[in-house]
Design a protein around this motif. Sequence first.
Motif, PDB file in Angstrom:
ATOM      1  N   TRP A  82      59.724  21.124   6.940  1.00 36.40           N
ATOM      2  CA  TRP A  82      59.908  22.089   8.008  1.00 36.40           C
ATOM      3  C   TRP A  82      59.016  23.312   7.853  1.00 36.40           C
ATOM      4  O   TRP A  82      59.088  24.229   8.674  1.00 36.40           O
ATOM      5  CB  TRP A  82      61.373  22.519   8.098  1.00 36.40           C
ATOM      6  CG  TRP A  82      62.258  21.386   8.463  1.00 36.40           C
ATOM      7  CD1 TRP A  82      63.048  20.654   7.625  1.00 36.40           C
ATOM      8  CD2 TRP A  82      62.393  20.785   9.754  1.00 36.40           C
ATOM      9  NE1 TRP A  82      63.683  19.661   8.319  1.00 36.40           N
ATOM     10  CE2 TRP A  82      63.289  19.714   9.633  1.00 36.40           C
ATOM     11  CE3 TRP A  82      61.832  21.060  11.009  1.00 36.40           C
ATOM     12  CZ2 TRP A  82      63.667  18.927  10.705  1.00 36.40           C
ATOM     13  CZ3 TRP A  82      62.190  20.272  12.073  1.00 36.40           C
ATOM     14  CH2 TRP A  82      63.105  19.215  11.926  1.00 36.40           C
ATOM     15  N   ALA A  88      61.696  17.265  15.915  1.00 37.56           N
ATOM     16  CA  ALA A  88      60.469  17.037  15.153  1.00 37.56           C
ATOM     17  C   ALA A  88      60.077  18.343  14.494  1.00 37.56           C
ATOM     18  O   ALA A  88      60.669  19.400  14.757  1.00 37.56           O
ATOM     19  CB  ALA A  88      59.354  16.534  16.073  1.00 37.56           C
ATOM     20  N   ARG A  89      59.080  18.267  13.655  1.00 37.82           N
ATOM     21  CA  ARG A  89      58.642  19.430  12.891  1.00 37.82           C
ATOM     22  C   ARG A  89      58.319  20.621  13.781  1.00 37.82           C
ATOM     23  O   ARG A  89      58.581  21.774  13.418  1.00 37.82           O
ATOM     24  CB  ARG A  89      57.421  19.025  12.063  1.00 37.82           C
ATOM     25  CG  ARG A  89      56.814  20.123  11.233  1.00 37.82           C
ATOM     26  CD  ARG A  89      55.624  19.569  10.459  1.00 37.82           C
ATOM     27  NE  ARG A  89      54.977  20.596   9.691  1.00 37.82           N
ATOM     28  CZ  ARG A  89      53.975  20.349   8.871  1.00 37.82           C
ATOM     29  NH1 ARG A  89      53.519  19.126   8.726  1.00 37.82           N
ATOM     30  NH2 ARG A  89      53.417  21.328   8.189  1.00 37.82           N
TER      31      ARG A  89
END
Length: 199
Positions: free
Chosen positions: A194, A121-122
Motif C-alpha cells: 500500500w 487496488a493499490r
Amino acid sequence: MLPLAFYQRPDVLTIARELLGKHVFTCIDGELTGGRIVETEAYRHEGDPSITLHLQRKAKQAQALYQPGGHAYLYTVYRVHTLFNLTTHDAEHPDAVLIRAIEPLAGIEVMLRRRGLAVVARNLTAGPGVLSQALGLSPALNGELLTGPLIWIEDAGEIIADENVLASSRVGLEYAGEAAVALPWRFRVKDSKWTSPAK
C-alpha cells in the motif's frame, strides 16, 4: 485516540516514524473511513529548505502550520489533489508530517465511491492525493483538530520494528534543491503493497 501530547513533541522525525502502524479515521458527512498508516514524510522548519519555500508559496493556507501539534494541515497541489499533513511541536515551529499512504481498513465501499473505482487496488489509497480523496478530506478542513469528531488517529497497539521500516528521500522536492532532496525523511513500512508508487 492519540492525545495531543503525541503530536506536540519537538522531534518531527520521531513522530513521522511512530505514526507508521497507527490508524487514521475520518467521519465526513456521517461516513466512517479509515486505514493503517504505512508511509509518511517529515518536514522540519530547521535545516529543510523545502518548508521555507512552501511557507512562501502557500502563505495563506500555511497559517495552519502555526498551530500547536495535533491539527490537520490540508492544501491542494496542481489545483486538484489535497494533501493531508498534520502539525507537530508548537505554534512557533512550523513542523509537519505528510501522510503519504494508508492500508484501507474501514469504509472501503465509501472509499471506492469517492475514488470512482470498482475494485480495491493499490491506487485506492497509495499516494497522498488519492488517500485524501478516499478519506473525504478537503482544504475546508484545514486547521481541524485531530481529536475528532471529523478526523482522528488511533494507536492500534502495533509497534513496527526498525528493520521493517524503510527511510529514504522525500518525493517531488527537486524544486527545493539537492539539500532538501537528500534528507532521508520519508518512512515506509517495508513490504507493504500500500505504499505509494513513487521511488
